[in-house]
Design a protein around this motif. Structure first.
Motif, PDB file in Angstrom:
ATOM      1  N   GLY A  25      -3.534  -7.719  -7.224  1.00  0.00           N
ATOM      2  CA  GLY A  25      -4.447  -7.417  -6.140  1.00  0.00           C
ATOM      3  C   GLY A  25      -5.077  -8.681  -5.570  1.00  0.00           C
ATOM      4  N   ASP A  63      -4.251   3.172  -2.533  1.00  0.00           N
ATOM      5  CA  ASP A  63      -4.860   1.849  -2.677  1.00  0.00           C
ATOM      6  C   ASP A  63      -6.294   2.003  -3.178  1.00  0.00           C
ATOM      7  OD1 ASP A  63      -2.550   0.835  -1.634  1.00  0.00           O
ATOM      8  OD2 ASP A  63      -3.414   0.169   0.270  1.00  0.00           O
ATOM      9  N   HIS A 230     -12.536  -5.880  -5.133  1.00  0.00           N
ATOM     10  CA  HIS A 230     -11.204  -6.068  -5.715  1.00  0.00           C
ATOM     11  C   HIS A 230     -10.284  -5.010  -5.126  1.00  0.00           C
ATOM     12  CE1 HIS A 230      -8.407  -6.081  -9.467  1.00  0.00           C
ATOM     13  NE2 HIS A 230      -7.945  -6.862  -8.485  1.00  0.00           N
ATOM     14  N   VAL A 232      -6.542  -3.378  -4.659  1.00  0.00           N
ATOM     15  CA  VAL A 232      -5.214  -3.206  -5.279  1.00  0.00           C
ATOM     16  C   VAL A 232      -4.476  -2.157  -4.485  1.00  0.00           C
ATOM     17  CG1 VAL A 232      -3.954  -2.571  -7.367  1.00  0.00           C
ATOM     18  CG2 VAL A 232      -6.124  -3.804  -7.551  1.00  0.00           C
ATOM     19  N   PRO A 233      -3.267  -2.371  -3.967  1.00  0.00           N
ATOM     20  CA  PRO A 233      -2.569  -3.666  -4.068  1.00  0.00           C
ATOM     21  C   PRO A 233      -3.106  -4.652  -3.048  1.00  0.00           C
ATOM     22  CG  PRO A 233      -1.210  -2.110  -2.881  1.00  0.00           C
ATOM     23  CD  PRO A 233      -2.440  -1.358  -3.310  1.00  0.00           C
TER      24      PRO A 233
END
Length: 233
Positions: A25, A63, A230, A232-233
């Protein structure tokens, strides 16, 4: 709020910077005044999202975005609480240290309201060898130690009046300590027993910092207030 019904504004997406994250990520940092716009953009790009605490999951592809509140915002457990906390940020402290300089400040909002910046003389490295190299290394080590001791004195002078438990108005105390620059120098500064009350307040994220100056301290005060996400991805 959970589900896919969060209101959408027209402010758009505002990301301060993005970088790869260890383990996958990427991290993005969003300024508080632009966070609601970023949040709306995440919902738009993913055709909605579910919220579980501070983790958003996009409806279209799964996501995820894990939200990390800025330093000092404790007890924030969901997105609505984070939005409310960003409106009135708590007082924090910033400590930047490198071998050649240190900068310490008390921050209200994004304004540095009390600070001290000082430069130190530490010789650069040399290509000389033999006994000259040894003498140089000792001299440089002594200068670096003196710089760290001086930086510690500055931190104590600026921050101790605002430490938890200080004889002042509780509303005046700092709620977090944000550090930047040379991690080993910062770690050494905070071993001083006078600063023991500040150690539990230290934010684990180390800010990147150029040679500390007042303008660098002011930039760090702004960076410390960003919401880290954060993705991800």
């Amino acid at each position: 709020m959970s589900g896919t019904g969060r209101p959408v504004s027209t402010s758009g997406t505002h990301v301060a910077r993005a970088r790869p994250a260890a383990g996958g990520g990427r991290w993005v940092e969003v300024s508080p005044e632009r966070f609601r716009g970023w949040l709306d953009g995440f919902y738009q790009r993913h055709h909605g999202a579910t919220e579980q605490g501070l983790v958003l999951t996009g409806t279209s592809n799964g996501d995820t975005a894990t939200l990390c509140p800025p330093p000092g915002l404790t007890g924030v457990e969901d997105v609505d609480a984070l939005l409310a906390g960003l409106v009135r940020p708590p007082r924090i402290a910033v400590l930047l240290a490198r071998k050649g300089a240190a900068a310490v400040g008390v921050v209200d909002g994004t304004s540095v309201t009390g600070s001290k910046v000082e430069r130190f003389y530490v010789q650069g490295r040399t290509a000389a060898g033999g006994s000259s190299q040894q003498r140089f290394a000792r001299r440089r080590a002594n200068q670096a130690q003196a710089a760290t001791e001086r930086a510690t004195e500055i931190a104590a002078r600026v921050l101790l009046p605002y430490r938890p438990g200080a004889p002042t108005d509780p509303d005046e105390t700092i709620r977090a300590l944000v550090c930047g620059g040379d991690r080993s120098m910062v770690d050494t500064i905070l071993t001083d027993r006078r600063l023991a009350a500040l150690v539990p307040l230290r934010d684990p994220h180390l800010l990147e910092s150029a040679e500390p100056r007042l303008v660098v301290l002011e930039e760090a005060a702004v960076a410390a207030r960003r919401v880290r996400v954060h993705l991800v991805p």
